[in-house]
Design a protein around this motif. Structure first.
Motif, mmCIF file in Angstrom:
data_model
loop_
_atom_site.group_PDB
_atom_site.id
_atom_site.type_symbol
_atom_site.label_atom_id
_atom_site.label_comp_id
_atom_site.label_asym_id
_atom_site.label_seq_id
_atom_site.Cartn_x
_atom_site.Cartn_y
_atom_site.Cartn_z
ATOM 1 N N GLN A 1 0.836 -1.204 0.000
ATOM 2 C CA GLN A 1 0.000 0.000 0.000
ATOM 3 C C GLN A 1 0.866 1.246 0.000
ATOM 4 O OE1 GLN A 1 -3.135 0.052 2.915
ATOM 5 N NE2 GLN A 1 -4.211 1.717 1.891
ATOM 6 N N ASP B 1 1.656 5.037 1.189
ATOM 7 C CA ASP B 1 1.375 5.728 2.448
ATOM 8 C C ASP B 1 0.664 7.064 2.237
ATOM 9 O OD1 ASP B 1 3.404 7.436 1.595
ATOM 10 O OD2 ASP B 1 4.754 7.018 3.261
ATOM 11 N N ILE C 1 -4.192 3.957 5.017
ATOM 12 C CA ILE C 1 -3.271 2.857 5.308
ATOM 13 C C ILE C 1 -3.314 2.437 6.765
ATOM 14 C CG2 ILE C 1 -1.284 4.371 5.688
ATOM 15 C CD1 ILE C 1 0.444 2.214 4.309
ATOM 16 N N TYR D 1 -1.747 -1.596 7.679
ATOM 17 C CA TYR D 1 -1.119 -1.669 9.007
ATOM 18 C C TYR D 1 -1.893 -2.557 9.969
ATOM 19 C CZ TYR D 1 2.098 2.130 7.756
ATOM 20 O OH TYR D 1 3.078 2.904 7.172
ATOM 21 N N VAL E 1 5.387 -0.953 2.071
ATOM 22 C CA VAL E 1 4.798 0.382 2.038
ATOM 23 C C VAL E 1 5.558 1.238 1.036
ATOM 24 C CG1 VAL E 1 4.272 2.454 3.378
ATOM 25 C CG2 VAL E 1 4.045 0.192 4.443
#
Length: 274
Positions: free
Chosen positions: A221, A223, A230, A235, A248
Motif C-alpha cells: 500500500q 502511504d 493505510i 497496518y 509500504v
C-alpha cells in the motif's frame, strides 16, 4: 468474447494472456479488468498465465441488479478459477479486489487447494467502516456521500475521483489519458452495481478471512492513499495474517499508476520467485 456462467446464471467476462503458473487479478471499484492491462502483458512476458475478470455489474460482465456483495464476488471468482481449472494460483487484488481475493482464498481457494499466494494492494481489509469494534474506521456518512454522488451524477463523480485516486491533487504526474480511462471504465458499471458495491467494500469485515489465511500474503500500500487509509488497512491487516509481508510505498497513492505501478509490479514478481 470469453465468458463463464456463475451458479446464479450471471455472465462474467474474463481475459487471459501467456502460459505458465496462473496469476489472477481482481480490480478495484468502479473499474474492470482493463485496469490490469499493463500487468497482463508484464506478467505474461515474465512467463505466467495472467488472468483478469470483470466483476459482475462491471466492464463487459452482465449488468446485475442483485448479488453485488462480497460473498457473491468471492463465489464469482471461484467460478472463474474452477471454469479455467487453475491451480497453484497467485491472487492479486487491488482495493475492492483485495477484499475479494482474501475472502475467496479463505473460503474457497485454500479448501480446494488452488491458491499458492495472495497479493493485495491498497486493499479494503480488514474493515473500512467505523464501528464499535473498529473505532478508527471511516464514518458511515463518508460512504453515504459516495452513494449520493454516484446516484446524482456518476459521470462527474468518476472525473472528480481521479484527482485523489491517482494523487493528482498532491502533485503527482497523472496524464489526462489515465484520468479519461478511469472515467471510461467507471461509465461501464451499471448504476445498481456501482451503488451496492459501496456497501460491499466499506461494510464487509474481513478480519476472520485474514486470520484464516495459511498461504503467504504480500500486503502492499502507498502511504499517501487518500481512498483507503493505510492506518486502517495494511497496518491492521498485517497483524492478522500468519505469513504476511508488508510493503509500504512512500508517497504512493491509491491508484496503481506511474512509478508506483512500476515498483509494485517488480516487487510482486520478485516476491513470487522468492
Amino acid at each position: 468474447m470469453p465468458y463463464i456462467t456463475t451458479a446464479d446464471g450471471v455472465q462474467i467476462y474474463y481475459t487471459e494472456q501467456g502460459t505458465g503458473q496462473p496469476i489472477v487479478f481482481s480490480h478495484g471499484w468502479p473499474l474492470s479488468s482493463d485496469a490490469w492491462q499493463v500487468e497482463l502483458k508484464r506478467f505474461a512476458d515474465a512467463g505466467y498465465r495472467a488472468v483478469a475478470h470483470d466483476r459482475r455489474g462491471h466492464g463487459r460482465s452482465e449488468k446485475t441488479y442483485s448479488g453485488n456483495d462480497m460473498d457473491t464476488y468471492a463465489k464469482d471468482l471461484s467460478a472463474v478459477v474452477e471454469a479455467l481449472d487453475l491451480h497453484d494460483v497467485v491472487l492479486v487484488g487491488h482495493s475492492t479486489g483485495g477484499g475479494e481475493v482474501v475472502r475467496y482464498a479463505a473460503r474457497y481457494g485454500q479448501p480446494q487447494g488452488r491458491v499458492a499466494r495472495v497479493v493485495t494492494a491498497g486493499a479494503v481489509p480488514p474493515l473500512m467502516l467505523r464501528t464499535d469494534a473498529n473505532p478508527d474506521g471511516l464514518p458511515i456518512e463518508v460512504f453515504d456521500g459516495i452513494r449520493a454522488a454516484v446516484l446524482k451524477d456518476r459521470s462527474q463523480f468518476w472525473k472528480d475521483l481521479t484527482e485523489s485516486f491517482f494523487g493528482a491533487n498532491r502533485g503527482r504526474a497523472v496524464s489526462s489519458g489515465d484520468k479519461d480511462d478511469f472515467w471510461r471504465q467507471g461509465m461501464l458499471v451499471n448504476l445498481a452495481a456501482a451503488y451496492d458495491c459501496v456497501k460491499a467494500y466499506s461494510e464487509t469485515d474481513f478480519t476472520e478471512d485474514l486470520k484464516a489465511l495459511e498461504v503467504p500474503i504480500l500486503i502492499a500500500q502507498g502511504d499517501d492513499d487518500q481512498i483507503v487509509p493505510i492506518a486502517d488497512a495494511a497496518y491492521k491487516a498485517i497483524k492478522l495474517v500468519k505469513r504476511g509481508t508488508l510493503k509500504v510505498y512512500e508517497g504512493a497513492p491509491h491508484g496503481i499508476q506511474g512509478d508506483y505501478q512500476d515498483r509494485l509490479d517488480q516487487d510482486i514478481l520478485d516476491w513470487i520467485k522468492g
